[in-house]
Every structure is written in structure tokens, then in C-alpha cells.
Design a protein around this motif. Structure first.
Motif, mmCIF file in Angstrom:
data_model
loop_
_atom_site.group_PDB
_atom_site.id
_atom_site.type_symbol
_atom_site.label_atom_id
_atom_site.label_comp_id
_atom_site.label_asym_id
_atom_site.label_seq_id
_atom_site.Cartn_x
_atom_site.Cartn_y
_atom_site.Cartn_z
ATOM 1 N N LEU A 32 23.898 2.204 -9.146
ATOM 2 C CA LEU A 32 23.956 1.700 -7.784
ATOM 3 C C LEU A 32 23.754 0.197 -7.791
ATOM 4 N N ASN A 33 24.361 -0.516 -6.834
ATOM 5 C CA ASN A 33 24.087 -1.954 -6.784
ATOM 6 C C ASN A 33 22.683 -2.204 -6.270
ATOM 7 N N LEU A 34 22.202 -3.405 -6.477
ATOM 8 C CA LEU A 34 20.801 -3.706 -6.209
ATOM 9 C C LEU A 34 20.444 -3.554 -4.738
ATOM 10 N N GLY A 35 21.365 -3.929 -3.852
ATOM 11 C CA GLY A 35 21.084 -3.776 -2.424
ATOM 12 C C GLY A 35 20.864 -2.330 -2.041
ATOM 13 N N SER A 36 21.701 -1.433 -2.603
ATOM 14 C CA SER A 36 21.547 -0.011 -2.314
ATOM 15 C C SER A 36 20.245 0.527 -2.881
ATOM 16 N N ILE A 37 19.927 0.128 -4.111
ATOM 17 C CA ILE A 37 18.674 0.567 -4.724
ATOM 18 C C ILE A 37 17.484 0.115 -3.885
ATOM 19 N N LEU A 38 17.495 -1.150 -3.474
ATOM 20 C CA LEU A 38 16.369 -1.699 -2.728
ATOM 21 C C LEU A 38 16.230 -1.031 -1.362
ATOM 22 N N GLY A 39 17.348 -0.758 -0.713
ATOM 23 C CA GLY A 39 17.294 -0.075 0.577
ATOM 24 C C GLY A 39 16.702 1.316 0.464
ATOM 25 N N ARG A 40 17.140 2.046 -0.547
ATOM 26 C CA ARG A 40 16.629 3.400 -0.742
ATOM 27 C C ARG A 40 15.163 3.366 -1.184
ATOM 28 N N ALA A 41 14.819 2.393 -2.034
ATOM 29 C CA ALA A 41 13.429 2.269 -2.475
ATOM 30 C C ALA A 41 12.511 1.972 -1.292
ATOM 31 N N THR A 42 12.965 1.105 -0.383
ATOM 32 C CA THR A 42 12.169 0.757 0.795
ATOM 33 C C THR A 42 11.977 1.958 1.705
ATOM 34 N N ASP A 43 13.047 2.690 1.982
ATOM 35 C CA ASP A 43 12.937 3.877 2.827
ATOM 36 C C ASP A 43 11.954 4.879 2.231
ATOM 37 N N SER A 44 12.062 5.099 0.929
ATOM 38 C CA SER A 44 11.179 6.064 0.275
ATOM 39 C C SER A 44 9.725 5.609 0.317
ATOM 40 N N ALA A 45 9.490 4.316 0.055
ATOM 41 C CA ALA A 45 8.127 3.794 0.075
ATOM 42 C C ALA A 45 7.501 3.928 1.459
ATOM 43 N N LEU A 46 8.253 3.570 2.491
ATOM 44 C CA LEU A 46 7.719 3.656 3.851
ATOM 45 C C LEU A 46 7.473 5.101 4.264
ATOM 46 N N ASP A 47 8.351 6.005 3.851
ATOM 47 C CA ASP A 47 8.129 7.425 4.148
ATOM 48 C C ASP A 47 6.834 7.913 3.502
ATOM 49 N N ARG A 48 6.584 7.496 2.279
ATOM 50 C CA ARG A 48 5.367 7.928 1.576
ATOM 51 C C ARG A 48 4.119 7.376 2.254
ATOM 52 N N LEU A 49 4.152 6.100 2.617
ATOM 53 C CA LEU A 49 2.964 5.477 3.205
ATOM 54 C C LEU A 49 2.734 5.892 4.652
ATOM 55 N N ALA A 50 3.760 6.433 5.288
ATOM 56 C CA ALA A 50 3.607 6.904 6.662
ATOM 57 C C ALA A 50 2.929 8.268 6.734
ATOM 58 N N GLN A 51 2.774 8.919 5.580
ATOM 59 C CA GLN A 51 2.108 10.221 5.576
ATOM 60 C C GLN A 51 0.623 10.060 5.898
ATOM 61 N N PRO A 52 0.029 10.992 6.640
ATOM 62 C CA PRO A 52 -1.391 10.878 7.013
ATOM 63 C C PRO A 52 -2.283 10.675 5.788
ATOM 64 N N GLY A 53 -3.105 9.660 5.848
ATOM 65 C CA GLY A 53 -4.063 9.396 4.786
ATOM 66 C C GLY A 53 -3.508 8.666 3.581
ATOM 67 N N ALA A 54 -2.226 8.311 3.589
ATOM 68 C CA ALA A 54 -1.609 7.735 2.384
ATOM 69 C C ALA A 54 -2.256 6.417 1.990
ATOM 70 N N PHE A 55 -2.417 5.509 2.924
ATOM 71 C CA PHE A 55 -3.040 4.229 2.597
ATOM 72 C C PHE A 55 -4.476 4.417 2.120
ATOM 73 N N TYR A 56 -5.240 5.176 2.868
ATOM 74 C CA TYR A 56 -6.662 5.311 2.551
ATOM 75 C C TYR A 56 -6.883 6.038 1.235
ATOM 76 N N ASN A 57 -6.085 7.048 0.951
ATOM 77 C CA ASN A 57 -6.303 7.882 -0.229
ATOM 78 C C ASN A 57 -5.876 7.210 -1.529
ATOM 79 N N ASP A 58 -5.115 6.143 -1.446
ATOM 80 C CA ASP A 58 -4.696 5.406 -2.641
ATOM 81 C C ASP A 58 -5.535 4.132 -2.735
ATOM 82 N N GLU A 59 -6.471 4.119 -3.662
ATOM 83 C CA GLU A 59 -7.383 2.979 -3.763
ATOM 84 C C GLU A 59 -6.653 1.678 -4.092
ATOM 85 N N ASP A 60 -5.480 1.776 -4.689
ATOM 86 C CA ASP A 60 -4.739 0.568 -5.055
ATOM 87 C C ASP A 60 -4.174 -0.155 -3.832
#
Length: 231
Positions: A32-60
């Protein structure tokens, strides 16, 4: 034979749209070209962090309370403000710091869930040809997005953070603590610096997750296209 022809046709069509690079280059290895990779990576990251407790439960990526400059010198989460809130809780029976920190992290997650459009707009505005070296970095797209768009993303993410903190009643709760505790009043704690701190820390966490997703997509660039390529 038909399957081979269909597969070649599909790949050629993807190449025409820029999704697959049909050339002997690093982009072909990525698929995939970089723009497509970055778009999909961003969507996936935001979906993960939007889950209840995601920010708090990850100490990093867990968000702490504002440090408020160099006031205080302890190493506990939240620095000076954390110690002040802890003292206020012991002395006045006020809510503890952990409860407030959990609320702030939940609010950041809610804001992340609404942030896809602003990240997509930022990605669409990038010109990856201006920085050919990013293709060689496992998270080069993420780094480039942050360098190029951090101020814009911060300005647009901040109102989402403010809305989420307000909805959760956290601004009112912290204001209430400040009204009862001279340490907080003297620290100059206010809505603006709370929003700024949560926004900055929230973006740190989001970009950390985007970078991890980008690295995963680069290792397995055709993830998500498997069904098409098997036809």
C-alpha cells in the motif's frame, strides 16, 4: 487460469489508484502507498484508544494531571497538582486524585473517538513526495504527520477534549477543589491549562499508537486486501 487473470487485473487496478505500487521499489514491498497505510493506521489507533479504559489501562499513554510548570519536585503522577489534590482529599474528604485521573483519561478516549475526520484531513493535506526519506523509516509517516500537522491537530483536538471534560463534569470538579484548597488556587489551575495538558498528552498517546499501527501495516501491507487477492 481465470483466477490468475483476475488477480493480475485486481493488482493492476489497485496500481492505477495508487493503492499498490507496481514497481521494483520499497513501496512494492509495502503493498500500500504511505498515505493509505497512514490513514488506516490512524483509524485503527483511534478506534483502540476510544475503547473504555484504553488510555488509563496503558501506562505508556496514561494521562496525568498538569505539572503546572516546575512547581513541586515529587515524582508522583500529576506532580505538584497531584500532591495538592491528594492533600485536599485527606484534609477535606474531597474526591481522590485517582478518580479524577481516570475521568480525564476516559474523556481523552471519548475525544479520540471523534477525532478521525481531523486526522484524515491532515493526512490528505500531506505531500509525501516532499520527504522521500520517510519511506525508509518504519514509522516515518507517523513522524512526518506529527512534524507537519501537530499544531493544527492540537488546535482541532483541544475543543473535543474540552467538550469531553465538560460533559464528564471534570472542570467543575477541579474548580470545586480549587475553591477549597489554597494550593490549587495559587497554582493558577484553570480550564485552559487543563485542556492544553490533556490535549498534549492525548496526542502523545495517539501518535504512539499510530506509529505502532504503521509499523504493523508495513510488515503486512496487504492486510485487509486478502479477500480481494484470493478471488
Amino acid at each position: 487460469m481465470t483466477h490468475s487473470y483476475d488477480r493480475r487485473t485486481a493488482l493492476a487496478g489497485l496500481g492505477a489508484t495508487g493503492l499498490v505500487a507496481i514497481s521494483p521499489s520499497p513501496a512494492m514491498a509495502q503493498g500500500l502507498n504511505l498515505g493509505s497505510i497512514l490513514g488506516r493506521a490512524t483509524d485503527s489507533a483511534l478506534d483502540r484508544l476510544a475503547q473504555p479504559g484504553a488510555f488509563y489501562n496503558d501506562e505508556d499513554v496514561r494521562i496525568g494531571l498538569p505539572m503546572l510548570g516546575n512547581l513541586g519536585s515529587g515524582g508522583s503522577s500529576g506532580g505538584f497538582l497531584g500532591r495538592a489534590l491528594g492533600a485536599a482529599s485527606r484534609l477535606g474528604g474531597l474526591p481522590g486524585i485517582d478518580d479524577i485521573i481516570r475521568g480525564i483519561n476516559d474523556a481523552a478516549g471519548e475525544a479520540a473517538g471523534l477525532a478521525k475526520p481531523i486526522f484524515r484531513d491532515a493526512i490528505n493535506g500531506l505531500s509525501f513526495g516532499d520527504a522521500p526519506g520517510i519511506i525508509r523509516e518504519d514509522d516515518g509517516g507517523t513522524q512526518y504527520l506529527r512534524r507537519s500537522s501537530n499544531d493544527r491537530l492540537s488546535a482541532e483536538f483541544n475543543p473535543l477534549v474540552d467538550t469531553a471534560l465538560t460533559k464528564a463534569g471534570l472542570h467543575d470538579r477541579i474548580d470545586g477543589l480549587a475553591s477549597k484548597n489554597s494550593l490549587l488556587r495559587d497554582a493558577g489551575l484553570n480550564r485552559e491549562n487543563i485542556n492544553a495538558s490533556v490535549t498534549e498528552q492525548g496526542l502523545d498517546g495517539i501518535f504512539s499508537y499510530i506509529g505502532a499501527e504503521e509499523r504493523n501495516f508495513r510488515k503486512n501491507p496487504l492486510r485487509g486486501l486478502g479477500n480481494l487477492l484470493r478471488n
